[in-house]
Design a protein around this motif. Structure first.
Motif, short mmCIF file in Angstrom:
data_model
loop_
_atom_site.label_atom_id
_atom_site.label_comp_id
_atom_site.label_asym_id
_atom_site.label_seq_id
_atom_site.Cartn_x
_atom_site.Cartn_y
_atom_site.Cartn_z
N GLU A 1 9.11 1.22 3.76
CA GLU A 1 8.60 1.76 2.72
C GLU A 1 9.29 3.08 2.39
O GLU A 1 9.19 4.06 3.19
N LEU B 1 -2.78 -4.64 0.87
CA LEU B 1 -2.68 -3.61 0.19
C LEU B 1 -3.76 -2.48 -0.07
O LEU B 1 -5.02 -3.39 0.00
N ALA C 1 1.37 0.52 9.33
CA ALA C 1 2.13 -0.88 9.44
C ALA C 1 3.60 -0.50 9.87
O ALA C 1 4.10 0.84 9.84
N TYR D 1 10.14 -1.48 -1.11
CA TYR D 1 9.74 -2.18 0.02
C TYR D 1 11.05 -3.22 0.91
O TYR D 1 11.40 -3.95 -0.29
N LYS E 1 8.26 4.12 -4.64
CA LYS E 1 8.51 3.49 -3.57
C LYS E 1 9.10 2.18 -3.64
O LYS E 1 8.26 1.35 -4.61
N VAL F 1 1.44 2.12 1.09
CA VAL F 1 0.72 1.29 0.14
C VAL F 1 -0.13 0.33 0.65
O VAL F 1 -1.06 -0.14 0.42
N PHE F 2 0.41 -0.10 1.85
CA PHE F 2 -0.02 -1.16 2.68
C PHE F 2 -0.81 -0.75 3.99
O PHE F 2 -0.18 0.26 4.64
N GLU F 3 -1.99 -1.09 4.47
CA GLU F 3 -2.38 -0.84 5.89
C GLU F 3 -2.58 -2.26 6.84
O GLU F 3 -2.49 -3.27 6.21
#
Lengths: 513, 513
Positions: B173, A130, B62, B159, B157, A99-101
């Motif tokens: 994640e 995000l 990430a 976190y 998901k 979901v995040f980069e």
């Protein structure tokens, strides 16, 4: 008071020292120093106890987001099933990305929209954001894994700090359903399949009539050149053209001439082109147009649109596709064909764009195009992987489906329970648990109520409310006779079955449904 | 240089003005003012061009996250199908909540683990955090919508900024698959169904043998009281007991006595209890235990465990369930029954916990318990909604399934394509597109290659690689005869069919598979 007035003085100093030029050497302050000062100020803020000590607990979801209740989830599942079935019918694999980069992965991909990206707090370690769409993570995935061809779909949530409008299905967290074809192929074949997919999905969802507008970035650029737009104004004029679905031509022209400094003559020439709509014939006509035919870029775009329509005819979807020279699309990364699907019936009650009377368009529900340069931006050696894809903005579709469900007489079921195991008298919990265990073992969807001695009436009521079609009733007499009474909720018909026959009978009666 | 030295002076001033006491009035600066200054500094930072110009692009996901490739997705889909089918068989609805919550929604729910929460950057507006589990958002959802009973599942998901260990399936994640029953019901009936669900899912996934440990927070608290642990040390001693699956009793005792200041006598008494494992019989024996039977809390916990086992017998799952007094579980919000499922075979090759020789346990794959107070924490009037649930940590299960797939001879298919429409000669693209359109219309999963004139060999090769079982071949002769040649990839058998028969034949041949 010292500290505060000092901070004020500082920022005044910064302001006056940083008019419009790079300040790195001018002021002699480094980014690291600023980071340090910011950290100190934030620490002080934390000590002050958050937002000036006003604290009241609010029971809500974050702005622009919503929960899905079971009824909404049932609708969502139905939409996803239709979409996924179509993607699979066309042979797509699926992938998923986080979901995040890394923040820098998203940097420089979205133009002005970059300000809408959600950043994560710097808690030590990498700087993260995000995802804003599924296309950039897809390109990152291809480059990272050195994949040069794939046909994949990806259904996941994306995040934009935009102005939400719930009634129109515009959220800050929303699903995208993406289908993309990456690889070096012959022109317009994968592109045509993307449009075929849009046609299939929007038809199957029965959202009412729709149109798919197509255009090509090369035609737009060629057109701008032919109309005398200076090279460095292509992008900004393009984003003004993009507003034509929300603004009148007069307002668009006004913005071009008065805000962006285009000559009136150039604007009028653009005006002629962007009012054109058609099919393969329009592409043919424009290839003969004295202005456009001079421009190489425009010609290759027009030839491809012509070729595209020949494939669309074979795919039997030309009834909905319009070649529309006013279509521009916002994102930076498109390099060739672009398209957008709009519903042409007012599917949303009382919903008009910007309060305009024109309630014909309820806005775009799918869009996409060709982006041949994006993967190369991630490859250390700049190796390109040509891509074309489409993204369904599924939230607006949910909103329409929800309203349809509301106004429909049919109740949306939120569970799939086939039978409730009920008791007619007290002290039969053990027998109920035994029977439901047998049913579960046989793969039947079954429930018991979690009370030792529930009333038969409240058990029957639960069936009515949740739409459970059958009740398996245990009573002292049934236990003595070694049978179970099966009741059909709708008709109140009751028949006794042996345990062995019961399972077969439940299957028979619920497979028709 | 003025600005920098001034900022330094400011922060020195702040520091000296804010030793350990609230500074609101002392310094005379407000949070709003600090926010403003921070914004200005960050703006300046942006103008300076990011991190002092040092910029090197890294192509990665990430830390602690991963992409799922098509093969992994195929496995994930299989696991989810099993899990969802079970949840639906037990009559659950489903909901979804946003990936982030207001920060304060998560505050005070996770004890020490709160430090692992991901916060979003303050970009103006609400302070947000990524969800840490699905239980707290579920409780928030119930309170917000005033729902007092529901049986729901939620797959999404979550976190955690934990230390990742990819090889052991531990990510930052990761998916949770949660099933919860909320409502005021008779004791232990919903609790028993949760354990039944764990039993069904772990059996169906065929991950090898497993055990489900159960205990009760009330028994733990009663036991601590009976052993002479001071009230204010219950929680901290409890979290030491929780380490028994990773540490020897000697080390645990050492921590209790030397770090947490418990008397050696109390520690030894605890040691006797936490070594006990059994079933219903153990609960009965402990109800007669002179120490525990004095404690009301322990007695009600023990009676409930006894009752639980009687239901588990009816559900036919006692073969895997162990009443284990050493089970403590970390989270703060549990109030009654707790449980945890562990795989007892070394499913992960070369994977042992903390490098210990004991490779019997590959760690917990599911856990849960009763949390009767959590919803009340969100209700303005503190109204309680009793809840019990279970959460499957599905990543570890994926890891095991992936390794199984790797070592298996069967190839994992990543698409469901039934037939490739191929051509034997050149210039048949149009005919291929027409035929594939017919197949799609009939709901058949079909592909064409995106080349004008692909070689027959490369088309057949594509089928071999992606496991496509059938090829519909068009050649000049077939077109003349009005037939299509259907080739079975595995046997190379080829038969001509009329177009009308083709669809029926493809269906027939692929429905058996």
């Amino acid at each position: 008071m010292l500290a505060v007035s000092c901070v004020r003085a500082c920022s005044r100093a910064f302001r006056s020292a940083t008019p419009m030029r790079p300040v790195h050497s001018a002021v002699g302050i480094t980014v690291a120093q600023i980071d340090e000062e910011v950290a100190k100020l934030l620490e002080l803020k934390a000590k002050l106890g958050g937002d000036d000590g006003k604290h009241q607990f609010v029971l809500k979801t974050a702005k622009g987001t919503r929960d899905y209740n079971p009824k909404q989830m049932a609708i969502r599942e139905k939409v996803f099933n239709t979409v996924v079935a179509c993607f699979k019918r066309h042979g797509a694999e699926t992938i998923d990305t986080p979901v995040f980069e890394l923040k820098e992965t998203l940097t420089g991909k979205y133009g002005e929209d970059s300000k809408l990206i959600y950043d994560l707090k710097d808690q030590g370690g990498e700087l993260l954001s995000l995802r804003y769409d599924l296309t950039v993570p897809f390109a990152r995935y291809l480059a990272m894994n050195k994949i040069t061809n794939i046909k994949r779909y990806h259904i996941a949530k994306v995040y934009r700090r935009d102005n939400p409008s719930m009634t129109r299905g515009r959220y800050r967290e929303f699903y995208q359903c993406d289908f993309d074809i990456a690889g070096q192929y012959d022109a317009m074949i994968p592109d045509a399949e993307c449009l075929k997919i849009v046609h299939e999905i929007l038809s199957e969802l029965e959202l009412g009539d729709f149109r798919i507008k197509v255009n090509d970035r090369r035609i737009l650029d060629g057109m701008f050149a032919a109309c005398g737009v200076p090279d460095d104004k292509f992008r900004t004029i393009c984003s003004t053209v993009d507003k034509l679905d929300k603004m009148s031509w007069e307002d668009v022209k006004n913005e071009m001439v008065n805000e962006k400094g285009l000559s009136e003559q150039a604007a009028d020439l653009i005006g002629e082109f962007v009012s054109m709509q058609g099919g393969r014939d329009l592409a043919e006509r424009l290839l003969q147009n004295p202005r456009l035919s001079q421009n190489k870029l425009a010609c290759s775009g027009l030839s491809d649109v012509k070729l595209l329509f020949s494939y669309l005819e074979l795919f039997q979807v030309t009834d909905k596709v319009v070649f529309d020279l006013s279509l521009a699309r916002g994102l930076d990364y498109y390099t060739g064909l672009i398209y957008e699907a709009v519903l042409t019936q007012a599917g949303l009650s009382g919903d008009t764009l910007n309060g305009a009377e024109d309630s014909v368009s309820v806005g775009s529900v799918a869009g996409g195009g060709r982006y041949d340069g994006l993967v190369g931006m991630f490859d250390p050696k700049g190796r390109k992987v040509p891509c074309v894809g489409v993204s369904f903005g599924i939230e607006r579709i949910f909103t329409i489906m929800e309203q349809k469900a509301e106004s429909s007489a049919d109740k949306v079921r939120t569970t799939e329970v086939q039978v409730l195991v009920a008791s007619a008298q007290k002290n039969l919990l053990e027998e109920r648990l035994k029977l439901v265990t047998d049913l579960w073992k046989a793969g039947i969807k079954a429930e018991v109520m979690y009370k030792k001695n529930p009333k038969l009436l409240s058990q029957l009521q639960h069936c009515e409310e949740s739409g459970i079609p059958l009740v398996a009733i245990l009573g002292e007499q049934e236990l003595k006779d070694g049978v179970v009474k099966l009741r059909v909720v709708a008709t109140r018909e009751e028949v006794d079955f042996s345990r062995a026959d019961l399972i077969r009978e439940i299957r028979r009666r619920t497979s028709e449904a």
